[in-house]
Scaffold this motif. Sequence first.
Motif, PDB file in Angstrom:
ATOM      1  N   SER A  50       0.856  -1.062  -0.007  1.00  0.00           N
ATOM      2  CA  SER A  50      -0.109   0.001   0.011  1.00  0.00           C
ATOM      3  C   SER A  50       0.935   1.285  -0.178  1.00  0.00           C
ATOM      4  CB  SER A  50      -0.970  -0.036   1.111  1.00  0.00           C
ATOM      5  OG  SER A  50      -1.765   0.971   1.120  1.00  0.00           O
ATOM      6  N   PHE A  51       0.740   2.025  -0.960  1.00  0.00           N
ATOM      7  CA  PHE A  51       1.654   3.304  -1.132  1.00  0.00           C
ATOM      8  C   PHE A  51       0.862   4.523  -0.892  1.00  0.00           C
ATOM      9  CE2 PHE A  51       4.525   6.005  -2.689  1.00  0.00           C
ATOM     10  CZ  PHE A  51       4.065   7.074  -3.186  1.00  0.00           C
ATOM     11  N   GLY A  52       1.549   5.526  -0.034  1.00  0.00           N
ATOM     12  CA  GLY A  52       1.209   6.700   0.364  1.00  0.00           C
ATOM     13  C   GLY A  52       2.066   7.753   0.364  1.00  0.00           C
ATOM     14  N   ASP A  53       1.869   8.844  -0.190  1.00  0.00           N
ATOM     15  CA  ASP A  53       2.889   9.886  -0.259  1.00  0.00           C
ATOM     16  C   ASP A  53       2.298  11.156   0.910  1.00  0.00           C
ATOM     17  OD1 ASP A  53       2.202  11.284  -3.749  1.00  0.00           O
ATOM     18  OD2 ASP A  53       1.347  11.673  -1.900  1.00  0.00           O
ATOM     19  N   VAL A  60      -1.457   4.787   3.566  1.00  0.00           N
ATOM     20  CA  VAL A  60      -0.412   4.632   4.565  1.00  0.00           C
ATOM     21  C   VAL A  60      -0.958   5.073   5.994  1.00  0.00           C
ATOM     22  CG1 VAL A  60       1.808   5.045   5.485  1.00  0.00           C
ATOM     23  CG2 VAL A  60       1.559   4.311   3.175  1.00  0.00           C
ATOM     24  N   CYS A  61      -1.520   6.204   5.958  1.00  0.00           N
ATOM     25  CA  CYS A  61      -1.963   7.070   7.272  1.00  0.00           C
ATOM     26  C   CYS A  61      -2.968   5.884   7.735  1.00  0.00           C
ATOM     27  CB  CYS A  61      -2.090   8.233   6.963  1.00  0.00           C
ATOM     28  SG  CYS A  61      -0.871   9.261   6.335  1.00  0.00           S
ATOM     29  N   PHE A  63      -2.967   3.188   8.804  1.00  0.00           N
ATOM     30  CA  PHE A  63      -2.429   2.145   9.533  1.00  0.00           C
ATOM     31  C   PHE A  63      -1.536   2.785  10.646  1.00  0.00           C
ATOM     32  CE2 PHE A  63      -4.622  -1.199   7.470  1.00  0.00           C
ATOM     33  CZ  PHE A  63      -4.232  -0.961   6.150  1.00  0.00           C
ATOM     34  N   THR A  64      -1.226   4.030  10.535  1.00  0.00           N
ATOM     35  CA  THR A  64      -0.185   4.620  11.343  1.00  0.00           C
ATOM     36  C   THR A  64      -0.178   6.174  11.433  1.00  0.00           C
ATOM     37  OG1 THR A  64       2.345   5.160  11.290  1.00  0.00           O
ATOM     38  CG2 THR A  64       1.189   4.474   9.456  1.00  0.00           C
ATOM     39  N   GLU A  65       0.158   6.978  12.427  1.00  0.00           N
ATOM     40  CA  GLU A  65       0.038   8.311  12.580  1.00  0.00           C
ATOM     41  C   GLU A  65       1.327   8.905  11.704  1.00  0.00           C
ATOM     42  OE1 GLU A  65      -0.348   9.678  16.843  1.00  0.00           O
ATOM     43  OE2 GLU A  65       1.152  11.325  16.294  1.00  0.00           O
ATOM     44  N   PHE A  66       1.938   8.054  11.163  1.00  0.00           N
ATOM     45  CA  PHE A  66       2.946   8.464  10.059  1.00  0.00           C
ATOM     46  C   PHE A  66       2.645   8.948   9.126  1.00  0.00           C
ATOM     47  CE2 PHE A  66       7.164   9.174   8.743  1.00  0.00           C
ATOM     48  CZ  PHE A  66       7.308   8.935   7.187  1.00  0.00           C
ATOM     49  N   ARG A  67       2.891  10.223   8.627  1.00  0.00           N
ATOM     50  CA  ARG A  67       2.798  10.582   7.317  1.00  0.00           C
ATOM     51  C   ARG A  67       4.034  11.120   6.780  1.00  0.00           C
ATOM     52  NH1 ARG A  67      -1.437  13.352   4.182  1.00  0.00           N
ATOM     53  NH2 ARG A  67      -2.660  13.114   5.621  1.00  0.00           N
ATOM     54  N   PRO A  68       4.376  10.687   5.450  1.00  0.00           N
ATOM     55  CA  PRO A  68       5.646  11.210   4.630  1.00  0.00           C
ATOM     56  C   PRO A  68       5.657  12.700   4.838  1.00  0.00           C
ATOM     57  CG  PRO A  68       4.826   9.584   3.657  1.00  0.00           C
ATOM     58  CD  PRO A  68       3.806   9.776   4.516  1.00  0.00           C
ATOM     59  N   ASN A  77       7.645   9.443   0.243  1.00  0.00           N
ATOM     60  CA  ASN A  77       6.871   8.204   0.239  1.00  0.00           C
ATOM     61  C   ASN A  77       6.956   7.307   1.399  1.00  0.00           C
ATOM     62  OD1 ASN A  77       7.048   8.803  -2.749  1.00  0.00           O
ATOM     63  ND2 ASN A  77       9.247   7.883  -2.949  1.00  0.00           N
ATOM     64  N   ALA A  78       6.018   6.234   1.259  1.00  0.00           N
ATOM     65  CA  ALA A  78       6.021   5.256   2.431  1.00  0.00           C
ATOM     66  C   ALA A  78       5.208   4.078   1.844  1.00  0.00           C
ATOM     67  CB  ALA A  78       5.353   5.669   3.717  1.00  0.00           C
ATOM     68  N   ILE A  79       5.593   3.082   2.181  1.00  0.00           N
ATOM     69  CA  ILE A  79       4.867   1.620   1.744  1.00  0.00           C
ATOM     70  C   ILE A  79       4.622   0.972   2.828  1.00  0.00           C
ATOM     71  CG2 ILE A  79       5.293  -0.736   0.741  1.00  0.00           C
ATOM     72  CD1 ILE A  79       4.914   1.229  -1.336  1.00  0.00           C
ATOM     73  N   PHE A  80       3.311   0.542   3.216  1.00  0.00           N
ATOM     74  CA  PHE A  80       2.840  -0.316   4.140  1.00  0.00           C
ATOM     75  C   PHE A  80       2.666  -1.750   3.456  1.00  0.00           C
ATOM     76  CE2 PHE A  80       0.366  -1.806   7.811  1.00  0.00           C
ATOM     77  CZ  PHE A  80      -0.415  -2.665   7.251  1.00  0.00           C
ATOM     78  N   PHE A  81       3.290  -2.631   4.162  1.00  0.00           N
ATOM     79  CA  PHE A  81       3.205  -4.066   3.671  1.00  0.00           C
ATOM     80  C   PHE A  81       2.872  -4.942   4.596  1.00  0.00           C
ATOM     81  CE2 PHE A  81       4.211  -7.817   1.365  1.00  0.00           C
ATOM     82  CZ  PHE A  81       5.235  -8.507   2.044  1.00  0.00           C
TER      83      PHE A  81
END
Lengths: 400, 400
Positions: A50-53, A60-61, A63-68, A77-81
């Motif tokens: 799962s890709f988010g930027d 991505v967000c 699943f997590t408070e993290f945002r690139p 970029n970030a990938i949730f796998f």
Amino acid sequence: MATTNGIHKSPALRHQPTFSSENIPSSEYQERIARIRDSIQAAGLAGLISFGDCWRGANVCYFTEFRPLDGVSDIANAIFFVGADTEPVLFVSKQCAAYASEVTTFNVCTFDEMQDGLQDFSKGRSGTLALAGEAYIPQNLYQRITAALGNMKLEPHPVLAEMKAIKTEREIALIRKASYLTDQAMEAIKETLADGQPHTERELALLADQRMLAGGAERTAYDSMVQSGPRSAFNLARPTDRVVQAGDLVMTDIGARYRGYCADGGRGFIYRSESAEQEKKDIVKAAAEAVEAGLNHGRPGMTASELNGFMQKALVKSGFEQYSSEARGHGTGHGTGMDPEEEAPWIGPGNKTVLKENMVFTLKATITVPGIGGLRTERIVRVTSSGLEALDVYPMELYW
Amino acid sequence: MATTNGIHKSPALRHQPTFSSENIPSSEYQERIARIRDSIQAAGLAGLISFGDCWRGANVCYFTEFRPLDGVSDIANAIFFVGADTEPVLFVSKQCAAYASEVTTFNVCTFDEMQDGLQDFSKGRSGTLALAGEAYIPQNLYQRITAALGNMKLEPHPVLAEMKAIKTEREIALIRKASYLTDQAMEAIKETLADGQPHTERELALLADQRMLAGGAERTAYDSMVQSGPRSAFNLARPTDRVVQAGDLVMTDIGARYRGYCADGGRGFIYRSESAEQEKKDIVKAAAEAVEAGLNHGRPGMTASELNGFMQKALVKSGFEQYSSEARGHGTGHGTGMDPEEEAPWIGPGNKTVLKENMVFTLKATITVPGIGGLRTERIVRVTSSGLEALDVYPMELYW
């Protein structure tokens, strides 16, 4: 180091920073992870990539408070796998890893480790991984991922989109707050114009942004649009130094982002309507009536296609069919949440998706008549147990 | 319809909206187009395909006032295409086309027309097209482009990056203004903390954003970062609800965007430094001295590698080498302009690029000591006829 799914566990750097009770808590992130893994298994998939930027973070967000962060490299970029039978991992750039570990409830690894990790996962496996974010994943990153997957396939799949479409109470509260801040921005524009002084599009957009921030928005959900007079016939445009004139139709598309959740609003108005041609008032009314038709008729159990039908029909009957993409079947709404536009549910012809309670999406009607003007009237709605509830409250027929 | 390079001319919908004299005028866009075509020819290239999106617009916005809008589809994308011997064309989504035509001095076509247009161009041609924006072009769009190029090659090439690196007077004035607004944001943070009340990272970031907007910024150049106490050791992070404590080192990375041009600033400060350990003051001083070394020694005719050397050496001598990526050779600066980070000139070891008058780039020193804190001190500088001039003026050693 312990390994799961072939990917090394990063050292624990995790602590809980002070946070507001409005934020999505760790337990809700954990529930989402458990549910996506169930959905992956139910769909016969081997896993999800799962890709988010920085700007389109939802995949991505979720699943997590993290945002690139902003940038031209992997920092954006970030990938949730997650595998059907493995623990999730978040891949981020090295510069973001410490922060990501602080705010993520599961393993964080760097992009440098991603290819080895994916290779290890795919050794001896076949099957298909779902891809989320396929419309905007950079080719540079996409190539690195597919090169590491061996015999496994990577294909776009709605497994995550379908899950995101149904919101929790907390999510709905955050969207309601973002909508409220957006309504306030419209009020700021109205108040400003009431002074009778000349105001430019750029200035009104700025005032809208300032009001949203003053109300607690973390930022705008997207760059604010204010288009006046003939410019209001542009479907999408940026504000200029044009002064709003008496009799102008003005298109606005403005939204706040509040603790990760967006309001994708849209309102047009006529400024000093005593100077405006009847046709402009007809445009405002027709768009409002189309959205009303959706609001009044929508209910759980209906398909997205049926809901679209009510609004599309209203637009066709209005006489503005040739000036409205929604009237011509391009769709009258879209999912919304952490990103202003999310994949599901798309409200459009032929979409058999059944509307369920707590789905949140927009309902919109755009009418643009070259040389005269236009607007996009867009509401954010939630499916209730018996109908639709608008999460924004601002009126739709505006004569300022 | 007349065709040039195989691509249909879109009907003229062009008029000049009212604009500020600060904006880049049509004539300057036209000059850039003429010069890029000369550079393409000189490099033996067949043309340039240049990608920009809503947030990383420079590789398109360099040629047109048009910037794509936020979104997950092609509305967020644009391609500037020019052949060595053909007229330029801007490809945008259908929804953006009318606005793009309003503000673009050359042909605008839609993405629906792009593949046919590229196919026609590449018929009977071989040779190489330069690609700009390769790090972040979406795979979805990249595939559509390469599928249409026949026997022609598409390769990353710095032909545009090298041109963007040298700024005109007007560009420098806009960057100076963005830098000024950024300096004001730092002052807003300082003023706020002076009241001795508790303030969170999130609140300070908001105040910084509000000050930049109030001063006329069109928006932030990127999401503001404020990281206090141990969180200031994160290289990149987002603000939280943590209250800034007496004795904290605080990392900030904040920048305004003004009429398309950015300031990529960075300042750390110690809050109520009477409560702070000596090591924190040493960190602030070491970063400032490294940037000073660059400011004092940089001059036209020097290579980027040599300039990097002054700063890298200062960081190594400071004793913080293991806590600083710049000290370990990761580079002490980067080009900047319409995007906060641009490709050229990269200030780093081994880069033989010769510094020329009116190049604009950042000079930075990051020191992060886990458990203690850190900062990134980053200035925006212009190469003068004899040295370097900082475009931002805010001091670097800040004890609040």
